[in-house]
Design an enzyme around this catalytic site. Structure first.
Site, PDB file in Angstrom:
ATOM      1  N   GLU A  48     -24.417  -6.601  44.401  1.00  0.00           N
ATOM      2  CA  GLU A  48     -25.523  -6.219  44.312  1.00  0.00           C
ATOM      3  C   GLU A  48     -25.795  -5.230  42.958  1.00  0.00           C
ATOM      4  OE1 GLU A  48     -26.482  -3.012  47.281  1.00  0.00           O
ATOM      5  OE2 GLU A  48     -28.097  -2.037  46.074  1.00  0.00           O
ATOM      6  N   ARG A  51     -22.952   9.966  42.856  1.00  0.00           N
ATOM      7  CA  ARG A  51     -22.825   9.774  44.361  1.00  0.00           C
ATOM      8  C   ARG A  51     -21.366   9.863  44.820  1.00  0.00           C
ATOM      9  NH1 ARG A  51     -26.457   3.847  44.702  1.00  0.00           N
ATOM     10  NH2 ARG A  51     -28.151   5.193  43.648  1.00  0.00           N
ATOM     11  N   SER A  93     -32.019  -3.394  43.345  1.00  0.00           N
ATOM     12  CA  SER A  93     -32.553  -3.381  44.711  1.00  0.00           C
ATOM     13  C   SER A  93     -33.832  -2.728  44.744  1.00  0.00           C
ATOM     14  CB  SER A  93     -31.710  -2.382  45.342  1.00  0.00           C
ATOM     15  OG  SER A  93     -32.280  -2.330  46.687  1.00  0.00           O
ATOM     16  N   ARG A 100     -18.078   0.847  41.359  1.00  0.00           N
ATOM     17  CA  ARG A 100     -18.415   1.824  42.382  1.00  0.00           C
ATOM     18  C   ARG A 100     -17.983   3.021  41.958  1.00  0.00           C
ATOM     19  NH1 ARG A 100     -20.026   1.553  47.441  1.00  0.00           N
ATOM     20  NH2 ARG A 100     -19.685  -0.778  47.645  1.00  0.00           N
ATOM     21  N   ARG A 121     -22.788  -1.617  36.554  1.00  0.00           N
ATOM     22  CA  ARG A 121     -22.749  -2.865  37.271  1.00  0.00           C
ATOM     23  C   ARG A 121     -23.088  -4.071  36.502  1.00  0.00           C
ATOM     24  NH1 ARG A 121     -23.287  -1.961  43.898  1.00  0.00           N
ATOM     25  NH2 ARG A 121     -21.833  -0.403  44.032  1.00  0.00           N
TER      26      ARG A 121
END
Length: 422
Positions: free
Chosen positions: A348, A261, A351, A276, A388
């Site tokens: 988060e 990403r 998801s 991140r 995460r």
RNA sequence: GGUGGCGUGUCCGAGCGGCCGAAGGAGCGCGCCUCGAAAGCGCGUGUUGGGGAAACUCAACCGUGGGUUCAAAUCCCACCGCCACCGCCA
């Protein structure tokens, strides 16, 4: 992609949905106009083409001078057909591009609003009270160093910001998480998959990542490849241009892949640690099912996510993501947010999205049974996103001295109940 | 990277530039025959899009995209994929 026939008959549903997402409802009218132009162009072309087809047959039968005359007329007709065909193609391309701009229709149950307008559905577990334990929690960066598990400095040296090495028990922890995730997915009936991470434009386009999300996608221009941001892309595109046997549904896949990403527009956000990052590994669930089963399937995917977090002994909450934060493909989305002690916040970690037929229409994935052929529904959900989850485990299960207790579920995969200092 | 071959309907497999949505077979569905089945016989059997309430009709589709031609599965070009061999390589 929205069903154009549905849109023609229910433009207001689309307008309302667009507004709810904070997107432009006027696109609906542009789609209708381009669809109209498209159909006119098709009719024009086909009429001319039919005339030409008939005419050509008469040429074949004719002879001599008569034939010469017909050939002259044929050239004129041919030019007209060619021009009409060009107009038709142009109109079709324009109409297609227009309809791709429309996001999926919102589920009426999805909360309306921006990112902060989510609804909390439930809390599972209780955040640990470190004052009772008489020490201040260390963050995952510090713990990662003490355990020899995470090296962000060398990640930055070699690859730049937002890169990291998992070392020692950090690397072992990833393998344990992946193994636990895959083995529980297989027990639940998922087909395990290891997918390509470089995909061609139709796969990326089809899953809806070249719209608003395009700026977050790494693109290898020279070779016309995209690096996937999630194995949702290769999993969804797995059945691209196929007609599935309705008897075989639901098809459930658990894909393990690296994810890339760009994290454009996140300067200054989560700069510390591995919350991140540009590259991470993930196990993703993906379902192809009948549209009428999609809502129930969405709940199942959510349940598997909750089971995973519960097994990791992490306190978390589930939120119903607000309309403005759904992404273009989802009609509804639930996030599981793990408690991160040093941030004193829920973040988060997984998801799950229900895309109904939106992706399947773009990817041309249909099902066939006794009835007519129609599009399938697709759903996706994170089983585990490694960094995460590592953050959540280290921070929640730390001891005063910096050692970290291993969740019982992972112990068989790690052969230890505690990560020791190096 | 090099050389050669191939890409047609669910599958196998034919196909002279017009009479090819495409022969023939297999499969599948329905029917006949049979106590029942097999065999045999007969009929049927693609997708997408436009128009139409419908019956139906028109158009497109022979890997993909261009081109030649009044007319392309058929000729030309490019690309993609598959197979074989050679080279290189984890």
């Amino acid at each position: 992609m929205i069903d154009i026939k549905y849109l023609r008959e229910n433009p207001d549903v689309l307008r309302t949905s667009q507004k709810g997402r904070g997107e432009d409802p006027a696109i609906v009218d542009r789609v209708l106009a381009s669809d109209d132009a498209r159909r006119t162009a098709i009719a024009d072309y086909e009429a001319l083409r039919a005339e030409q087809n008939l005419f050509s047959k008469s040429v074949g039968a004719a002879k001599g001078e008569e034939r010469e005359a017909l050939l002259e007329k044929g050239k004129v007709l041919s030019a007209a057909v060619k021009a009409a065909e060009a107009r038709k193609s142009e109109a079709e391309v324009a109409a297609h591009q227009e309809i791709l701009l429309l996001s999926n229709i919102l589920d009426p149950k999805a909360p309306i609003g921006g990112e902060e307008d989510f609804v909390v559905l439930e809390h599972v577990g209780t955040p640990r009270d470190f004052t009772k334990d008489n020490f201040l929690p260390k963050d995952h960066v510090e713990l990662g160093k003490l355990l020899g598990a995470i090296d962000t400095e060398r990640g930055a040296k070699v690859s730049g910001a937002r890169f990291y090495y998992l070392t020692g028990v950090g690397a072992l922890l990833e393998f344990a998480l992946v193994n636990y995730a895959i083995s529980s997915a297989v027990k639940a009936g998922f087909i395990p998959m290891i997918t390509p991470v470089l995909v061609k434009p139709p796969a990326m386009e089809g899953t809806g990542f070249l719209g608003q999300a395009a700026e977050n996608v790494f693109n290898l221009e020279k070779d016309d490849f995209y690096l996937v941001g999630t194995s949702e892309v290769p999993l969804a595109a797995f059945h691209m241009d196929e007609v599935l046997n309705v008897e075989k549904l639901p098809l459930r896949y658990a894909g393990y892949s690296t994810c890339f990403r760009r994290e454009a527009g996140t300067y200054g956000k989560d700069t510390r640690g591995i919350i991140r990052v540009h590259q991470f590994d993930k196990v993703e669930m993906f379902t192809f099912c009948k549209p009428e089963d999609a809502v129930a399937e969405h709940q199942r995917l959510l349940q598997w996510e909750k089971d995973f977090l519960t097994a990791m002994e992490i306190p978390f909450r589930v939120i119903d993501v607000a309309s403005g934060d759904l992404g273009s493909s989802a009609t509804r989305k639930f996030d599981c947010e793990a408690w991160i002690p040093t941030q004193e916040a829920y973040r988060e970690v997984t998801s799950t999205s229900n895309c109904l037929e939106f992706q399947a229409r773009r990817l041309n994935i249909r099902m066939k049974g006794a009835e007519a052929t129609s599009h399938v529904a697709t759903l996706n959900g994170t089983l585990v996103a490694i960094p995460r989850m590592i953050v959540a485990i280290l921070e929640n299960h730390q001891n005063a001295d910096g050692t970290v207790n291993v969740p019982v579920a992972l112990q068989p995969f790690l052969g230890t109940s505690r990560f020791e200092l190096v």
